[in-house]
Design an enzyme around this catalytic site. Structure first.
Site, PDB file in Angstrom:
ATOM      1  N   PHE B 121       0.854  -1.181   0.000  1.00  0.00           N
ATOM      2  CA  PHE B 121       0.000   0.000   0.000  1.00  0.00           C
ATOM      3  C   PHE B 121       0.891   1.232   0.000  1.00  0.00           C
ATOM      4  CE2 PHE B 121      -4.503   1.221   1.181  1.00  0.00           C
ATOM      5  CZ  PHE B 121      -5.093   0.281   0.378  1.00  0.00           C
ATOM      6  N   GLN B 234      -7.816  14.778   4.038  1.00  0.00           N
ATOM      7  CA  GLN B 234      -7.266  13.913   3.001  1.00  0.00           C
ATOM      8  C   GLN B 234      -8.214  13.759   1.815  1.00  0.00           C
ATOM      9  OE1 GLN B 234      -6.491   9.424   3.561  1.00  0.00           O
ATOM     10  NE2 GLN B 234      -4.468  10.304   3.255  1.00  0.00           N
ATOM     11  N   HIS B 236      -8.649  11.545  -1.168  1.00  0.00           N
ATOM     12  CA  HIS B 236      -8.172  10.260  -1.697  1.00  0.00           C
ATOM     13  C   HIS B 236      -8.035  10.423  -3.196  1.00  0.00           C
ATOM     14  CE1 HIS B 236      -8.010   6.036  -2.758  1.00  0.00           C
ATOM     15  NE2 HIS B 236      -7.939   5.709  -1.487  1.00  0.00           N
ATOM     16  N   LEU B 250     -15.445   5.580  -3.405  1.00  0.00           N
ATOM     17  CA  LEU B 250     -14.039   5.193  -3.339  1.00  0.00           C
ATOM     18  C   LEU B 250     -13.653   4.050  -4.277  1.00  0.00           C
ATOM     19  CD1 LEU B 250     -11.599   6.023  -1.642  1.00  0.00           C
ATOM     20  CD2 LEU B 250     -12.085   4.080  -0.182  1.00  0.00           C
ATOM     21  N   GLU B 253      -7.146   1.853  -2.998  1.00  0.00           N
ATOM     22  CA  GLU B 253      -5.725   1.930  -3.317  1.00  0.00           C
ATOM     23  C   GLU B 253      -5.204   0.531  -3.653  1.00  0.00           C
ATOM     24  OE1 GLU B 253      -3.922   4.722  -0.661  1.00  0.00           O
ATOM     25  OE2 GLU B 253      -2.034   3.645  -0.650  1.00  0.00           O
ATOM     26  N   ARG B 309      -0.955   9.582  -0.536  1.00  0.00           N
ATOM     27  CA  ARG B 309      -2.217  10.012  -1.157  1.00  0.00           C
ATOM     28  C   ARG B 309      -2.243  11.497  -1.499  1.00  0.00           C
ATOM     29  NH1 ARG B 309      -6.469   6.486   2.546  1.00  0.00           N
ATOM     30  NH2 ARG B 309      -6.102   4.537   1.434  1.00  0.00           N
ATOM     31  N   HIS B 380     -11.947  12.276   1.691  1.00  0.00           N
ATOM     32  CA  HIS B 380     -11.980  10.915   2.211  1.00  0.00           C
ATOM     33  C   HIS B 380     -11.821  10.826   3.721  1.00  0.00           C
ATOM     34  CE1 HIS B 380     -11.594   6.649   2.150  1.00  0.00           C
ATOM     35  NE2 HIS B 380     -10.332   6.632   2.510  1.00  0.00           N
ATOM     36  N   ARG B 415      -2.350  10.879   6.118  1.00  0.00           N
ATOM     37  CA  ARG B 415      -2.470   9.508   6.608  1.00  0.00           C
ATOM     38  C   ARG B 415      -2.071   8.514   5.531  1.00  0.00           C
ATOM     39  NH1 ARG B 415      -6.321   5.495   6.188  1.00  0.00           N
ATOM     40  NH2 ARG B 415      -7.817   6.826   5.113  1.00  0.00           N
TER      41      ARG B 415
END
Lengths: 245, 604
Positions: B121, B234, B236, B250, B253, B309, B380, B415
């Site tokens: 990730f 954030q 995304h 969403l 990822e 991100r 997000h 994050r």
């Protein structure tokens, strides 16, 4: 695609109700929940609807659309005949709270009556277990359930015969199957399934499997194997004979 | 005068997503009587939407992983504005928290030798995310729910909290209403844990559901608690952009973790064009190496699609603004291309990314095993939130705790994916334990009846104004539009000043909001009730973003496009002043202890 459509939405409460027609513009890609939201924002601010993720993952917006139990967020208008009014009703198997919202609290109570997960002792010194993907996959199918309760809605034992006090319904048979077939579980729920949860009431009409938005093979993969376990334990003729002797 | 239905608990948990349920389980295990208030039905909270996985240095797939690497990755991702104590505890305790879920029945995907499988990730040096296909959040919330219902906790479903109640500065409980019947309720409690999630509904394009209106942030602020890092929202990088009705949903990822690549309309993998210095040594400089990384080659460096991100979202934004976007204003995310590299790629994609396959097939008529997806940034996650003690998760208000997204600290300025699911386990558990301990040491505080009545009166005001008042849906829509345009991914002073003016006007309109009907399951009323919180958090975001005159992590200022060393040493605190005005101030970071500093140096 049509530029507007009629939505025939049931409105009412436990004392009764009726359908009300709303005409609203529609765009490409819209789902039924979008249309309901548009009606709510522009014409009926107090229209009651339950929803959350709007992506088919939380199972909150269950309703009956043109007579079929579905998630409103995953039903595209392009798959409906918009020449006719789109009929939207609350689920029938549960008491109405208001408009499209039903009281599904019974389901949460039923879950508590099923014996909880009881794992065997850890396999490895790190306190963890070893499981093979193939063994895990069988149960992972059941754990895809988003608890939308559409299977409960369509189950005739609950919907038509109102056996909520005696029968746990397909959702909780899937739940029990997930526990019974869990590679680590050591609890025994077979006797409960027969005596307390009345699995015998299910006569495998497969209606539940057909409405499952997660395409869980409810009848064949969950219910029938559980029924087999009950039959093996309680109705094996040889065992019965042996018991008599 | 409206009636209140009364409950009393040692510990009241507000929110029933992962953090709330984990806190409830722990508080109950420590002997507390526990009430849980959830805004929706149990098990529907936003945790259910989490896809990719839960980050924990289990080292099952790559034995070079350990808490030190995870700690350093988290700090680097957060641009060193993180609360280092939280980052340390998180990295150390996440593995044990994941194993605990397995003991409660969670079934993660497996390695060949039968252990929990982990995937790559963004921003994580080694494969670290324990997962279940792309529905990890569902597995986690269901596990916590099914375990929790046997611990004696009392769950109040479909209830919204209006206010926290205080007794001479200490927490005394909370009051609110239930959606189903419209009744008012009061929960007396010795300790309260906020676990209310985020603020996504302040923006137009978001992956968040209707619930995420910054309730916990606003409740804490009004109770006098300090908020921190509110400028860091954030976005995304990959949300759906088409059809318009699903915009913002969403796209995990995990698609990029499994080898998916980003291309612009010219077919170029634009992520190779700009790699931040902080990540140069860890990032592949050619497509071949990037592919090998996604397939588990330990000697390969990660492809630039798996950068953090904030960076990926900005690159996508840049491509679209430069006219190299897709027909619907996004970029292409392509996983179908892997057919060039592996046999039976279609089955592989369907097995690894079942929900994504399903989501695009059903909502966009698109087969991701055959065609690229169109994606763009979506609001997000909120890095900012209630400022808490790193060990106990207690806020600056005695007896008020916060865990999960509503708490600030772990993630700093940005994050890493997968760190939120581990966050809610580690700090949900800690908040539950320390809240139970606090409840043991403190008698019940007194509920102020006048305060209760005032809450109810203000809640009922929209009915008095009736349908002739302002339409609450319209106010919410205008708020989202303004925040999206003026306080979004790219910020400047003049636009944010404008946003603050608009917020002021919206607040006046919200005070005139009116609704028809009665209190029973009235979505219009609920929307009107959420406006206050939305307006408040929007203001905190805009004011904090204005003050931070630099670009760092999720905050990008067009008028200050670079990092500023001085700002790199400070957080921003937002709190209510004695006169009721909003105070926004710079606060120096706590010094990093030498041993943790050494870990960061070593991992550079």
């Amino acid at each position: 695609m049509a530029t507007q459509a009629t939505f025939r939405i049931w409105r009412g409460d436990p004392s009764g109700g009726k359908f009300q027609d709303f005409v609203t513009p529609v765009d490409e890609g819209m789902v039924v929940l979008d249309a309901v939201h548009r009606v709510q924002a522009e014409q009926a601010p107090d229209l009651a609807v339950r929803w959350n993720c709007k992506a088919g993952k939380c199972g909150s917006c269950s309703a009956e659309i043109n007579g079929m139990p579905k998630l409103m967020c995953m039903t595209r208008l392009s798959n409906l005949n918009l020449e006719m009014p789109v009929i939207i009703e609350p689920m029938h198997a549960f008491p109405v709270i208001r408009d499209l919202v039903t009281d599904v609290s019974w389901n949460f109570e039923v879950k508590k009556t099923i014996r909880k997960f009881k794992p065997r002792s850890p396999d490895a010194p790190d306190g963890a277990w070893r499981m093979q993907q193939a063994d895990v996959e069988r149960v992972q199918e059941f754990r895809k359930c988003i608890e939308c309760f559409l299977c409960q809605d369509v189950c005739h034992v609950l919907r038509d015969h109102h056996k909520q006090d005696e029968f746990i319904g397909p959702r909780y048979l899937v739940y029990a199957a997930a526990l019974e077939m869990h590679p680590l579980d050591t609890e025994d729920r077979v006797s409960d399934l027969k005596k307390k949860h009345n699995i015998g009431y299910c006569n495998i009409t497969t209606c539940c499997r057909q409405v499952c938005p997660e395409s869980i093979t409810i009848t064949e993969n969950a219910i029938i194997p559980l029924k087999e376990r009950v039959v093996d334990r309680f109705f094996d003729p040889l065992k019965q004979l042996f018991n008599i002797i | 005068m409206p009636e209140f239905r009364r409950y009393s608990y040692d510990v009241l948990i507000i929110g029933a997503g992962g953090a709330g349920l984990r806190a409830a389980i722990e508080a109950a295990a420590n002997g507390a009587s526990v009430g849980v208030v959830c805004k929706s039905l149990l098990g529907k909270a936003h945790t259910v939407m989490a896809e990719g996985g839960v980050a924990a240095a289990l080292a099952n797939v790559d034995d070079r992983d350990n808490w030190r690497v995870h700690f350093a990755d988290t700090m680097r991702g957060g641009q060193y504005l993180n609360n280092w104590r939280m980052a340390e505890l998180h990295a150390k305790e996440a593995p044990e928290c994941v194993r605990e879920l397995e003991a409660w029945g969670a079934l993660f995907d497996r390695t060949k030798d039968g252990r929990i499988l982990q995937r790559n990730f963004g921003g994580h040096r080694y494969p670290r995310l324990a997962h279940v296909g792309d529905r990890t959040g569902l597995e986690m919330i269901r596990t916590l729910q099914d375990h929790g219902i046997h611990t004696g906790m009392q769950v109040h479903m479909e209830c919204t909290v209006l206010n926290l109640l205080l007794d001479s500065g200490r927490i005394a409980g909370a009051c609110g209403y239930d959606r189903e019947k419209g009744l008012f309720l009061v929960w007396q409690a010795k300790a309260v844990v906020l676990a209310t999630g985020g603020i996504g509904r302040a923006f137009k394009i978001t992956s968040n559901s209707w619930e995420y209106t910054g309730d916990g942030h606003a409740l804490a602020y009004r109770a006098g608690a300090e908020l921190k890092d509110m400028e860091f929202v954030q976005f995304h990088p990959t949300g759906m952009v088409w059809p318009i009705s699903v915009r913002g949903i969403l796209v995990t990822e995990g698609v990029r973790g499994e080898g998916g690549v980003l291309r612009n309309s010219e077919g170029r993998r634009f992520m190779f064009d700009e790699i931040p210095d902080l990540y140069k040594d860890q990032t592949a400089d050619n497509e071949e190496e990037g592919w090998r990384y996604t397939q588990g080659d330990k000697n390969a460096r990660r492809p630039p699609e798996l950068l953090t991100r904030d960076h990926v979202a900005r690159c996508i934004n840049r491509e679209v603004k430069a006219g190299r976007g897709t027909p619907h204003g996004g970029v292409f995310l392509d996983i179908a291309w892997i057919k060039e590299r592996m046999p039976k790629s279609e089955e592989h994609i369907k097995r690894k990314l079942p929900s994504m396959y399903h989501q695009f097939k059903q909502l966009a008529d698109l087969d991701i095993t055959k065609e690229p997806m169109e994606v763009g940034p979506t609001t997000h996650y909120m890095m900012g939130g209630v400022s808490v003690d790193g060990d106990s998760q207690m806020s600056t208000v005695p007896g008020l705790f916060a865990a999960g997204e509503v708490a600030a600290g772990l993630h700093g300025a940005n994050r890493l994916g997968g760190n939120s699911l581990s966050d809610l386990l580690v700090f949900g558990r800690r908040a539950g334990r320390y809240a139970a301990e606090f409840a043991k040491g403190n008698p019940a505080a007194t509920i102020n009846e006048a305060e209760l009545q005032a809450s109810a009166a203000s809640a009922l005001a929209p009915f008095e104004r009736g349908p002739a008042g302002e339409n609450p849906y319209k106010i919410q829509y205008d708020l989202q539009e303004s925040m999206q345009d003026q306080v979004g991914i790219v910020r400047t002073e003049s636009e944010m000043e404008r946003a603050l003016e608009i917020l002021e006007q919206l607040r006046a309109r919200a005070e005139r909001a009116g609704i028809a009907g009665h209190r029973q399951y009235n979505n219009g009323w609920h929307t009107a009730m959420d406006l206050d919180n939305l307006l408040l958090v929007s203001e905190t975001i805009a004011r904090a973003a204005l003050l931070r005159k630099e670009s760092r992590g999720a905050q990008f200022r067009e008028d200050f496009p670079n990092k500023d060393a001085d700002w790199g040493k400070c957080n921003i605190i937002v709190k209510r002043g004695a006169d009721g005005a909003m105070l926004v101030e710079k606060r120096p970071l706590q010094a990093l202890p030498p041993e943790l500093k050494a870990v960061i140096e070593e991992m550079k």
